[in-house]
Design an enzyme around this catalytic site. Structure first.
Site, short mmCIF file in Angstrom:
data_model
loop_
_atom_site.label_atom_id
_atom_site.label_comp_id
_atom_site.label_asym_id
_atom_site.label_seq_id
_atom_site.Cartn_x
_atom_site.Cartn_y
_atom_site.Cartn_z
N SER A 1 0.79 -0.92 -0.24
CA SER A 1 0.42 0.55 -0.04
C SER A 1 0.65 1.25 -0.63
CB SER A 1 -0.87 -0.28 1.30
OG SER A 1 -1.93 -1.18 0.98
N ARG B 1 1.86 3.89 -3.60
CA ARG B 1 0.87 5.61 -2.67
C ARG B 1 2.22 6.74 -2.79
NH1 ARG B 1 -2.59 2.45 -0.47
NH2 ARG B 1 -4.49 3.52 0.19
N ARG C 1 -13.25 -7.33 -11.15
CA ARG C 1 -13.50 -6.78 -9.63
C ARG C 1 -13.63 -5.18 -10.06
NH1 ARG C 1 -8.24 -6.73 -6.62
NH2 ARG C 1 -9.48 -6.56 -4.80
N GLN D 1 -9.04 1.80 -0.90
CA GLN D 1 -9.08 2.35 -2.22
C GLN D 1 -9.80 3.40 -2.36
OE1 GLN D 1 -8.57 -1.69 -3.75
NE2 GLN D 1 -7.45 -2.03 -3.35
N ASP E 1 -6.79 -7.79 4.35
CA ASP E 1 -5.98 -9.17 3.56
C ASP E 1 -5.78 -10.04 5.01
OD1 ASP E 1 -6.12 -7.42 1.60
OD2 ASP E 1 -4.64 -6.21 2.44
C1 S3P Z 1 -5.62 -1.51 0.01
C2 S3P Z 1 -7.31 -1.85 0.95
C3 S3P Z 1 -7.17 -2.87 0.96
C4 S3P Z 1 -6.73 -3.83 0.27
C5 S3P Z 1 -5.73 -3.58 -0.59
C6 S3P Z 1 -4.87 -2.46 -0.19
C7 S3P Z 1 -4.98 -0.13 -0.08
O1 S3P Z 1 -8.60 -2.85 -0.41
O2 S3P Z 1 -7.23 -5.17 0.45
O3 S3P Z 1 -4.85 -5.57 -0.37
O4 S3P Z 1 -3.59 -0.10 -0.22
O5 S3P Z 1 -5.95 0.92 0.60
P1 S3P Z 1 -9.43 -2.03 0.10
O6 S3P Z 1 -10.04 -0.26 -0.15
O7 S3P Z 1 -10.25 -2.09 -1.54
O8 S3P Z 1 -11.05 -3.02 1.19
#
Ligand code: S3P
Length: 436
Positions: free
Chosen positions: A26, A30, A126, A173, A319
């Site tokens: 993550s 970013r 997705r 996300q 996750d």
């Molecule tokens: C993530 C948010 C999560 C997570 C993904 C990474 C992110 O997804 O499952 O592996 O980096 O913001 P969601 O925001 O869809 O729950």
């Protein structure tokens, strides 16, 4: 990708030693994104050399950003400023990365040029409505395939306006896509969350000098500022460490040290749940580095008991459910999971894939639309499907440690999306993973 990569995993003995887990996925996504649209040169250390995060770096290279790799896990990004990206000459391939695609959708919604985001077979299934709707309400124009599925075709040249919204799903996300679009919007944007999710976008925007206010479950920012280059230190990914936490917990005699793992509270729901189940995990040397809390995690074998997983912790461990399913399979007593319907729209339907695979290995799992009940038992031998989902593959590799036979796992190549070298690192700690 090599769809025919098959692993076997079997018991070998206790896990021991110290492991350095790769950088946070993550944070790595970013860091590339904000550094690319900042003014000046940013250095990223601890960058995850995974396929997902490399796809994000390649996307910005395609849009004219010069990104150097002085050494593995290091990037120097020569930021082009908020308005300095160039139109990509071809469709942008996000690979397997939901984070890459959804955050890029937000960032590209306010550009002057058109772009297209596509992904692999899993990403192409997705749901994207969750980002399309709020971005369109800000003034963006985004076309998708039938059912709001990728590819996303983003028309540039629209002027965006800030919004105030509460997305229906608790998703970092979605929140991040809106905040990135908001950088390009007139006025103020406020995002409120039905449950708080990881706040890396907010923290990193602040580190790059963008005025932002945020707290647990909300964030507010206005357009019209600039991002200033800064250096980013990426912590080790808690979600990758999770497989080792469960592995050492369930394998008798184990004692494992995981170094400098990111323990942002919005990520460590599994730590709380494993402790409720009886795990022995200690945080050593906590330090704040690059604005993120890190610690070494010392984990020792412990007998686990089944629990009802508190629903409030679900987003903080979203996750980690594949790993938790394995821990629950060998705990004393039943484990119940609820409020986790999001698991059905991850890289695979994780509730279905874990239930099916564990059933093959002899564990009873009752699926519900938003969770599962796991009745523990003896894990046996069998061949399971990962559905090309990195975390399902790694979870079953962990199951092999306590199986009475050999666990064969189909379709493991996608482990490289988040954890390149997992098998080598794991074998160095006492796993026995072989390419079949
Ligand atoms: C993530 C948010 C999560 C997570 C993904 C990474 C992110 O997804 O499952 O592996 O980096 O913001 P969601 O925001 O869809 O729950």
């Amino acid at each position: 990708m090599n769809p025919s990569l098959v692993w076997t995993s079997r018991a070998r003995g206790p896990l021991h030693g110290a492991a350095v887990i790769p950088g946070d996925k993550s944070v790595s996504h970013r860091a590339i994104m904000l550094a690319a649209i900042a003014q000046g040169r940013s250095r990223i250390t601890g960058f995850l050399e995974g396929e997902d995060t490399r796809a994000t770096a390649a996307a910005f290279a395609q849009m004219g950003v010069w990104i150097e790799t002085p050494s593995p896990s290091e990037r120097i990004v020569h930021g082009v400023g908020l308005r300095g990206l160039r139109a990509p000459q071809a469709s942008i391939d996000c690979g397997n990365a939901g984070t890459g695609m959804r955050l890029l959708a937000g960032l590209l919604a306010g550009q002057a040029f058109d772009s297209e985001l596509r992904g692999d077979a899993s990403l192409s299934r997705r749901p994207m409505r969750r980002v399309i709707e709020p971005l369109v309400s800000m003034g963006a124009e985004i076309e998708s395939d039938e059912g709001a599925l990728p590819p996303l075709r983003i028309r540039g040249g629209h002027s965006l306006a800030g919004i105030s919204c509460t997305p229906a799903v608790a998703s970092a996300q979605v929140k991040s896509a809106i905040l990135l679009a908001a950088l390009y919007a007139h006025g103020t944007t406020v995002v409120r969350e039905v449950r708080p999710t990881r706040d890396y976008t907010e923290r990193m925007l602040e580190a790059f000098g963008w005025p932002i206010e945020f707290g647990s479950g909300w964030a507010r920012l206005a357009g019209g500022h600039a991002l200033a280059a800064t250096d980013v230190v990426v912590p080790a990914d808690f979600s990758s460490a999770a497989f080792f936490l469960v592995a050492a917990t369930i394998t008798p005699g184990s004692s494992l040290l995981l170094r400098s793992v990111g323990i942002n509270p919005r990520r460590t729901g599994l730590l709380e749940v494993l402790r409720l189940m009886g795990a022995d995990i200690t945080e050593i040397n906590p330090v704040v580095r690059g604005g993120e809390l890190l610690a070494d995690l010392q984990v020792r074998h412990a007998a686990l008991r089944g629990i009802d997983v508190p629903e409030a912790l679900v987003p903080d461990m979203i996750d980690e459910f594949p790993a938790l399913f394995v821990a629950a399979s060998v705990a004393a007593g039943t484990t119940r999971i609820r409020g986790a319907a999001e698991l059905r729209v991850k890289e695979s339907d994780r509730l279905a894939m874990m239930a099916r695979g564990l059933a093959t290995l002899g564990i009873e799992v009752d699926e519900s639309p938003d969770g599962a009940t796991i009745t523990p038992g003896t894990l046996g031998a069998g061949r399971v499907e990962s559905a090309g989902d990195h975390r399902i593959a790694m979870a079953f590799a962990v199951a092999g440690l306590v199986s009475t036979g050999i666990v064969t796992i189909n379709d493991c190549a996608n482990v490289a999306t988040s954890f390149p070298g997992f098998d080598v690192l794991a074998n160095g700690c006492g796993f026995d993973i072989r390419v079949a």
